[in-house]
Design a protein around this motif. Structure first.
Motif, PDB file in Angstrom:
ATOM      1  N   GLU A   1       0.838  -1.210   0.000  1.00  0.00           N
ATOM      2  CA  GLU A   1       0.000   0.000   0.000  1.00  0.00           C
ATOM      3  C   GLU A   1       0.867   1.252   0.000  1.00  0.00           C
ATOM      4  O   GLU A   1       0.523   2.240  -0.649  1.00  0.00           O
ATOM      5  CB  GLU A   1      -0.933   0.006   1.217  1.00  0.00           C
ATOM      6  N   ASN A   2       1.989   1.230   0.696  1.00  0.00           N
ATOM      7  CA  ASN A   2       2.840   2.426   0.806  1.00  0.00           C
ATOM      8  C   ASN A   2       4.347   2.181   0.706  1.00  0.00           C
ATOM      9  O   ASN A   2       5.077   3.092   0.348  1.00  0.00           O
ATOM     10  CB  ASN A   2       2.559   3.156   2.131  1.00  0.00           C
TER      11      ASN A   2
ATOM     12  N   LYS B   1       6.687   3.250  -2.188  1.00  0.00           N
ATOM     13  CA  LYS B   1       6.632   4.645  -2.637  1.00  0.00           C
ATOM     14  C   LYS B   1       7.940   5.346  -2.268  1.00  0.00           C
ATOM     15  O   LYS B   1       8.601   5.011  -1.288  1.00  0.00           O
ATOM     16  CB  LYS B   1       5.400   5.334  -2.035  1.00  0.00           C
TER      17      LYS B   1
ATOM     18  N   HIS C   1       4.396  -0.907  -6.726  1.00  0.00           N
ATOM     19  CA  HIS C   1       3.609   0.334  -6.775  1.00  0.00           C
ATOM     20  C   HIS C   1       4.327   1.386  -5.955  1.00  0.00           C
ATOM     21  O   HIS C   1       4.416   1.190  -4.748  1.00  0.00           O
ATOM     22  CB  HIS C   1       2.211   0.050  -6.234  1.00  0.00           C
TER      23      HIS C   1
ATOM     24  N   GLN D   1       3.510  11.428  -2.232  1.00  0.00           N
ATOM     25  CA  GLN D   1       4.388  10.645  -1.357  1.00  0.00           C
ATOM     26  C   GLN D   1       5.826  10.629  -1.880  1.00  0.00           C
ATOM     27  O   GLN D   1       6.506   9.605  -1.878  1.00  0.00           O
ATOM     28  CB  GLN D   1       3.809   9.235  -1.129  1.00  0.00           C
TER      29      GLN D   1
ATOM     30  N   ASN E   1       1.998   6.578 -12.399  1.00  0.00           N
ATOM     31  CA  ASN E   1       0.704   6.619 -11.716  1.00  0.00           C
ATOM     32  C   ASN E   1       0.102   8.018 -11.839  1.00  0.00           C
ATOM     33  O   ASN E   1       0.765   9.014 -11.504  1.00  0.00           O
ATOM     34  CB  ASN E   1       0.950   6.285 -10.231  1.00  0.00           C
ATOM     35  N   GLU E   2      -1.119   8.089 -12.368  1.00  0.00           N
ATOM     36  CA  GLU E   2      -1.935   9.318 -12.295  1.00  0.00           C
ATOM     37  C   GLU E   2      -1.311  10.557 -12.940  1.00  0.00           C
ATOM     38  O   GLU E   2      -1.295  11.623 -12.328  1.00  0.00           O
ATOM     39  CB  GLU E   2      -2.275   9.630 -10.821  1.00  0.00           C
TER      40      GLU E   2
ATOM     41  N   GLU F   1      -6.899  -1.215  -7.756  1.00  0.00           N
ATOM     42  CA  GLU F   1      -7.157  -0.603  -6.434  1.00  0.00           C
ATOM     43  C   GLU F   1      -8.652  -0.546  -6.132  1.00  0.00           C
ATOM     44  O   GLU F   1      -9.173   0.493  -5.687  1.00  0.00           O
ATOM     45  CB  GLU F   1      -6.557   0.820  -6.370  1.00  0.00           C
TER      46      GLU F   1
ATOM     47  N   TRP G   1      -8.278  -2.457  -2.674  1.00  0.00           N
ATOM     48  CA  TRP G   1      -7.396  -1.502  -1.969  1.00  0.00           C
ATOM     49  C   TRP G   1      -7.814  -1.400  -0.510  1.00  0.00           C
ATOM     50  O   TRP G   1      -8.600  -0.538  -0.123  1.00  0.00           O
ATOM     51  CB  TRP G   1      -7.415  -0.140  -2.664  1.00  0.00           C
TER      52      TRP G   1
ATOM     53  N   TRP H   1      -8.075   3.330   3.366  1.00  0.00           N
ATOM     54  CA  TRP H   1      -7.668   4.747   3.277  1.00  0.00           C
ATOM     55  C   TRP H   1      -8.865   5.682   3.198  1.00  0.00           C
ATOM     56  O   TRP H   1      -8.737   6.875   3.432  1.00  0.00           O
ATOM     57  CB  TRP H   1      -6.798   4.954   2.031  1.00  0.00           C
TER      58      TRP H   1
HETATM   59  C1  XIL Z   1      -2.977   5.683  -0.574  1.00  0.00           C
HETATM   60  C2  XIL Z   1      -2.783   4.779   0.644  1.00  0.00           C
HETATM   61  O1  XIL Z   1      -3.843   3.857   0.696  1.00  0.00           O
HETATM   62  C3  XIL Z   1      -2.708   5.604   1.903  1.00  0.00           C
HETATM   63  O2  XIL Z   1      -2.355   4.784   3.024  1.00  0.00           O
HETATM   64  C4  XIL Z   1      -1.684   6.726   1.752  1.00  0.00           C
HETATM   65  O3  XIL Z   1      -1.723   7.559   2.898  1.00  0.00           O
HETATM   66  C5  XIL Z   1      -1.965   7.551   0.510  1.00  0.00           C
HETATM   67  O4  XIL Z   1      -1.994   6.692  -0.620  1.00  0.00           O
HETATM   68  N1  XIL Z   1      -4.204   5.985  -5.546  1.00  0.00           N
HETATM   69  C6  XIL Z   1      -3.026   5.286  -5.431  1.00  0.00           C
HETATM   70  C7  XIL Z   1      -2.596   4.766  -4.114  1.00  0.00           C
HETATM   71  O5  XIL Z   1      -2.392   4.989  -6.458  1.00  0.00           O
HETATM   72  O6  XIL Z   1      -1.200   4.712  -3.983  1.00  0.00           O
HETATM   73  C8  XIL Z   1      -3.200   5.560  -2.969  1.00  0.00           C
HETATM   74  O7  XIL Z   1      -2.868   4.902  -1.752  1.00  0.00           O
HETATM   75  C9  XIL Z   1      -4.699   5.691  -3.155  1.00  0.00           C
HETATM   76  C10 XIL Z   1      -5.017   6.413  -4.436  1.00  0.00           C
END
Ligand code: XIL
Length: 339
Positions: A44-45, A48, A81, A88, A133-134, A252, A300, A308
């Motif tokens: 999840e993190n 990063k 990921h 982040q 990503n994004e 996710e 997710w 989250w």
């Molecule tokens: C989120 C996590 O779930 C949280 O714990 C963190 O604080 C912020 O990031 N899109 C993404 C993910 O690609 O990496 C994100 O994850 C949620 C939105």
């Protein structure tokens, strides 16, 4: 009854979840859900950049290594990921850029080094990498570029649109066997036309034609019961990538709704959401099942207490398959029946 991962194995589909390394091997119920239910995991993190390189030049791979070895012990594949994202990022990087001590030329070298460091460290151990990503613009972003990328994106604004393709080239050199994915939200299943989904598709098509090593598109699948969503449209949005030779994945998935915030079980305020929440999960999984190039379906958040959603979307929750006591919800049994 069989786990989601076991049920999906005969059809070559992997079912996954995002893993919180503060809980894995710490909370026993959480850990056994991760170990038993899923056949792929995403950190999840801990992959990063802010976690990997909190101080410039000092790499911290320990928590991610712990997840990779957990996955290997449980026959799970890992989705990496993520390598290029605007969120982040380490403080030394964003501060250096904003105070001018890191020039754009240096920023490019720093990103390249980061991708070689991280993808190189995990070389051979990652099934799918979310390389970028994004980076595409949403309807509400004020500065979309002609190719649909977000002109205000940290990477695109400093280094130009070509940086995204370069990130894939570097990741491929660092780990030639990983499947390299572009990952984003609002790129599938929205009812009616969706310019963002079309822009991502057109970009993937054009960079593939130039030989850029991109093998997959990840559709995040963060849904909310208050917005329109069509499983049939999602299926179309996923299916069209097959003609490009590009795989897809749901990366996710969660389905949030407004909840009674004083209720620890996150009971939906609108009782219809008790049906809409599992229904939208069901529609997402069915779209993936209907598309043979859909490799994996990742949720997710293991449970509503860990998700989250409540921390980011005020008043919303109830977004995952297991409740705040880690008991399976209707959404869980619905997915089980789909498989
Ligand atoms: C989120 C996590 O779930 C949280 O714990 C963190 O604080 C912020 O990031 N899109 C993404 C993910 O690609 O990496 C994100 O994850 C949620 C939105």
């Amino acid at each position: 009854a069989d786990s989601l991962g076991a049920l999906a194995a005969p059809i070559n589909l992997r079912i996954g979840n995002a893993v919180n390394m503060d809980k894995l091997n710490v909370d026993a119920t959480y850990t056994s859900l991760v170990a038993n239910q899923y056949s792929t995991v995403t950190p999840e993190n801990v992959m990063k950049w802010e976690v990997i390189e909190p101080t410039q030049g000092q790499l911290n791979f320990a928590p991610a290594d712990q997840l990779v070895s957990f996955a290997q012990q449980h026959n799970q594949l890992v989705r990496g990921h993520t390598l290029l994202w605007h969120n982040q990022l380490p403080g030394w990087l964003t501060t250096g850029v904003s105070n001018g001590t890191i020039s754009n030329a240096q920023l490019r070298d720093i990103l390249k080094r980061h991708i070689f460091d991280e993808a190189g460290h995990f070389r051979g151990k990652i099934w799918q990498w979310d390389v970028a990503n994004e980076v595409f613009a949403n309807a509400w972003d004020p500065n979309p570029l002609p190719n649909g990328m977000n002109g205000d994106n940290f990477w695109v604004s400093h280094l130009g649109v070509g940086i995204v393709a370069d990130a894939f080239r570097w990741a491929h050199q660092a780990d030639p066997h990983a499947l390299l994915f572009y990952n984003d939200f609002n790129i599938g299943g929205e009812d009616g036309t969706n310019a963002k989904a079309d822009a991502v598709y057109a970009w993937v098509k054009s960079v593939r034609a130039q030989g850029v090593p991109i093998q997959g598109v990840g559709n995040q699948g963060h849904l909310d019961t208050q917005y329109g969503f069509s499983g049939a449209k999602l299926q179309d949005d996923l299916a069209r990538y097959a003609s490009l030779g590009v795989k897809v994945a749901i990366t996710e998935a969660d389905v949030r709704t407004f909840v009674e915030t004083t209720d620890s079980l996150q009971t939906p305020t609108d009782s219809l959401a008790q049906f809409a929440q599992p229904f939208e999960f069901d529609q997402m999984l069915k779209a993936c099942l209907a598309v043979s190039s859909c490799l994996s379906f990742t949720i997710w958040g293991v449970d509503d207490a860990d998700s989250w959603v409540p921390g980011v979307f005020t008043g919303e929750g109830y977004a995952t398959l297991h409740d705040t006591n880690l008991q399976p919800k209707t959404a869980y049994t619905t997915l089980q029946q789909d498989l």
